[in-house]
Design a protein around this motif. Structure first.
Motif, PDB file in Angstrom:
ATOM      1  N   LEU A   1       0.855  -1.185   0.000  1.00 25.73           N
ATOM      2  CA  LEU A   1       0.000   0.000   0.000  1.00 25.73           C
ATOM      3  C   LEU A   1       0.890   1.234   0.000  1.00 25.73           C
TER       4      LEU A   1
ATOM      5  N   PHE B   1      -7.418   2.474  -2.526  1.00 27.55           N
ATOM      6  CA  PHE B   1      -8.183   2.332  -1.293  1.00 27.55           C
ATOM      7  C   PHE B   1      -8.280   3.663  -0.568  1.00 27.55           C
TER       8      PHE B   1
ATOM      9  N   SER C   1      -8.325   3.689  17.042  1.00 27.02           N
ATOM     10  CA  SER C   1      -6.952   3.714  16.545  1.00 27.02           C
ATOM     11  C   SER C   1      -6.770   2.695  15.435  1.00 27.02           C
ATOM     12  N   ARG C   2      -7.853   2.352  14.752  1.00 32.08           N
ATOM     13  CA  ARG C   2      -7.751   1.410  13.656  1.00 32.08           C
ATOM     14  C   ARG C   2      -8.251   2.078  12.370  1.00 32.08           C
ATOM     15  N   LEU C   3      -7.606   1.713  11.259  1.00 36.11           N
ATOM     16  CA  LEU C   3      -8.077   2.181   9.960  1.00 36.11           C
ATOM     17  C   LEU C   3      -9.150   1.228   9.455  1.00 36.11           C
TER      18      LEU C   3
ATOM     19  N   PHE D   1     -11.012   0.279   6.033  1.00 41.38           N
ATOM     20  CA  PHE D   1     -10.815   0.436   4.594  1.00 41.38           C
ATOM     21  C   PHE D   1     -12.118   0.250   3.830  1.00 41.38           C
ATOM     22  N   GLY D   2     -12.200   0.956   2.707  1.00 39.26           N
ATOM     23  CA  GLY D   2     -13.228   0.648   1.749  1.00 39.26           C
ATOM     24  C   GLY D   2     -12.817  -0.587   0.958  1.00 39.26           C
TER      25      GLY D   2
ATOM     26  N   TYR E   1      -2.755  -5.776   9.695  1.00 35.75           N
ATOM     27  CA  TYR E   1      -3.974  -5.944   8.920  1.00 35.75           C
ATOM     28  C   TYR E   1      -3.876  -7.233   8.101  1.00 35.75           C
TER      29      TYR E   1
ATOM     30  N   GLN F   1      -5.375  -9.071   4.644  1.00 37.95           N
ATOM     31  CA  GLN F   1      -6.088  -8.819   3.402  1.00 37.95           C
ATOM     32  C   GLN F   1      -6.386 -10.135   2.693  1.00 37.95           C
TER      33      GLN F   1
ATOM     34  N   LEU G   1      -9.500  -5.697   3.490  1.00 44.14           N
ATOM     35  CA  LEU G   1      -8.484  -5.352   4.489  1.00 44.14           C
ATOM     36  C   LEU G   1      -9.140  -5.228   5.849  1.00 44.14           C
TER      37      LEU G   1
ATOM     38  N   PHE H   1      -8.526  -5.053  10.185  1.00 46.77           N
ATOM     39  CA  PHE H   1      -7.626  -4.716  11.276  1.00 46.77           C
ATOM     40  C   PHE H   1      -7.487  -5.895  12.231  1.00 46.77           C
TER      41      PHE H   1
ATOM     42  N   GLU I   1      -3.247  -3.423  17.240  1.00 46.86           N
ATOM     43  CA  GLU I   1      -2.308  -2.304  17.250  1.00 46.86           C
ATOM     44  C   GLU I   1      -1.528  -2.302  18.552  1.00 46.86           C
TER      45      GLU I   1
ATOM     46  N   ARG J   1      -3.070  -1.821  22.195  1.00 48.87           N
ATOM     47  CA  ARG J   1      -4.036  -0.754  22.466  1.00 48.87           C
ATOM     48  C   ARG J   1      -5.404  -1.040  21.860  1.00 48.87           C
ATOM     49  N   ASN J   2      -5.417  -1.860  20.832  1.00 51.70           N
ATOM     50  CA  ASN J   2      -6.682  -2.103  20.154  1.00 51.70           C
ATOM     51  C   ASN J   2      -6.618  -3.461  19.493  1.00 51.70           C
ATOM     52  N   LYS J   3      -7.732  -4.128  19.405  1.00 53.03           N
ATOM     53  CA  LYS J   3      -7.761  -5.464  18.833  1.00 53.03           C
ATOM     54  C   LYS J   3      -8.990  -5.585  17.942  1.00 53.03           C
ATOM     55  N   GLY J   4      -8.792  -6.218  16.800  1.00 52.47           N
ATOM     56  CA  GLY J   4      -9.888  -6.460  15.879  1.00 52.47           C
ATOM     57  C   GLY J   4     -10.630  -7.734  16.244  1.00 52.47           C
TER      58      GLY J   4
ATOM     59  N   LEU K   1      -2.650 -11.946   2.684  1.00 47.67           N
ATOM     60  CA  LEU K   1      -1.545 -11.003   2.736  1.00 47.67           C
ATOM     61  C   LEU K   1      -1.640 -10.289   4.076  1.00 47.67           C
TER      62      LEU K   1
ATOM     63  N   LEU L   1      -0.335  -7.326   6.352  1.00 45.96           N
ATOM     64  CA  LEU L   1       0.313  -6.026   6.214  1.00 45.96           C
ATOM     65  C   LEU L   1       0.518  -5.388   7.578  1.00 45.96           C
TER      66      LEU L   1
END
Lengths: 109, 114
Positions: A43, A86, A95-97, A99-100, B35, B37, B43, B45, B48, B55-58, B88, B90
């Motif tokens: 990216l 994207f 604090s997370r992105l 995405f589309g 991340y 993909q 994509l 998350f 982090e 600090r953060n979890k998906g 993938l 990232l």
């Protein structure tokens, strides 16, 4: 969570044409970035643009935060512009992105 | 400045094995995010880390874990691999992910689970 929608999903252009990619988001954001994913998967940052307008060569971007959308303009497209674009946003409380789904751009010679 | 680096770039594993991926952020960056993909899910998350703390979890199962070291390098681990973990992966780094910093991505690790 926040929803991000990109349009169009696919775009085919002839070299030299101009294009506009759109990104709509469902809530207030602190951060909006545009990326180009190259054929190898990386990216590449294009713009960090939570609001306003920026230009970088043939590319420019505009974000209207109050109306919750951003536009990426590509002028005089080249075959090397091909790939997936994207849009990603960062929620004001997170604090997370997010995405589309991306716009697959193909530029034919 | 060197960009975000990830190792290995490609990996082939079989179901049931575990795997560890590594990410070195841009010098001076303290936040590392991961991340996944895939063609079907896009994509997503994973987690982090900032200053060695998650600090953060998906929304991923506990088989996915990570850590960050004092030099900000991060690793993620996937145990008991499943076919659906083929993706993938990232990694992104930023100075401080508080909503105002640009995230920079590495080249990714392409994992294939057979």
């Amino acid at each position: 969570g926040i929803q991000v929608e990109q349009s169009p999903p696919d775009l085919i252009l002839q070299e030299g044409a101009n294009s506009t990619l759109r990104c709509n988001f469902s809530d207030s954001v602190n951060n909006l970035q545009w990326f180009h994913q190259n054929p190898w998967g990386q990216l590449i940052n294009l713009f960090y643009i939570p609001s306003g307008t920026k230009q970088n060569g043939r590319l420019s971007a505009t974000t209207v935060a109050t109306e919750r959308y951003s536009l990426l303009y590509i002028s005089s497209s080249q075959t090397t512009d091909s790939g997936v674009y994207f849009c990603a946003v960062l929620e004001t409380s997170g604090s997370r992105l997010t995405f589309g789904e991306g716009t697959q751009l193909t530029v034919n010679p | 400045k060197a960009g975000v680096t990830q190792t290995p770039r490609y990996l082939i594993k079989t179901r049931g094995q575990q795997v560890t991926l590594s990410c070195s952020p841009i010098s001076g960056h303290r936040s590392v995010s991961w991340y996944q993909q895939t063609p079907g899910q896009g994509l997503q998350f994973l987690f982090e880390y900032f200053s060695e703390t998650q600090r953060n979890k998906g929304n991923f199962p506990g088989r996915f874990s990570g850590r960050q070291f004092s030099n900000s390098r991060s690793e993620m681990n996937v145990s008991t691999l499943e076919l659906g973990d083929s993706a993938l992966y990232l990694c992104a780094s930023s100075l401080q992910v508080q909503g105002t910093d640009t995230q920079y991505f590495g080249p990714g690790t392409r994992l294939t689970v057979l």
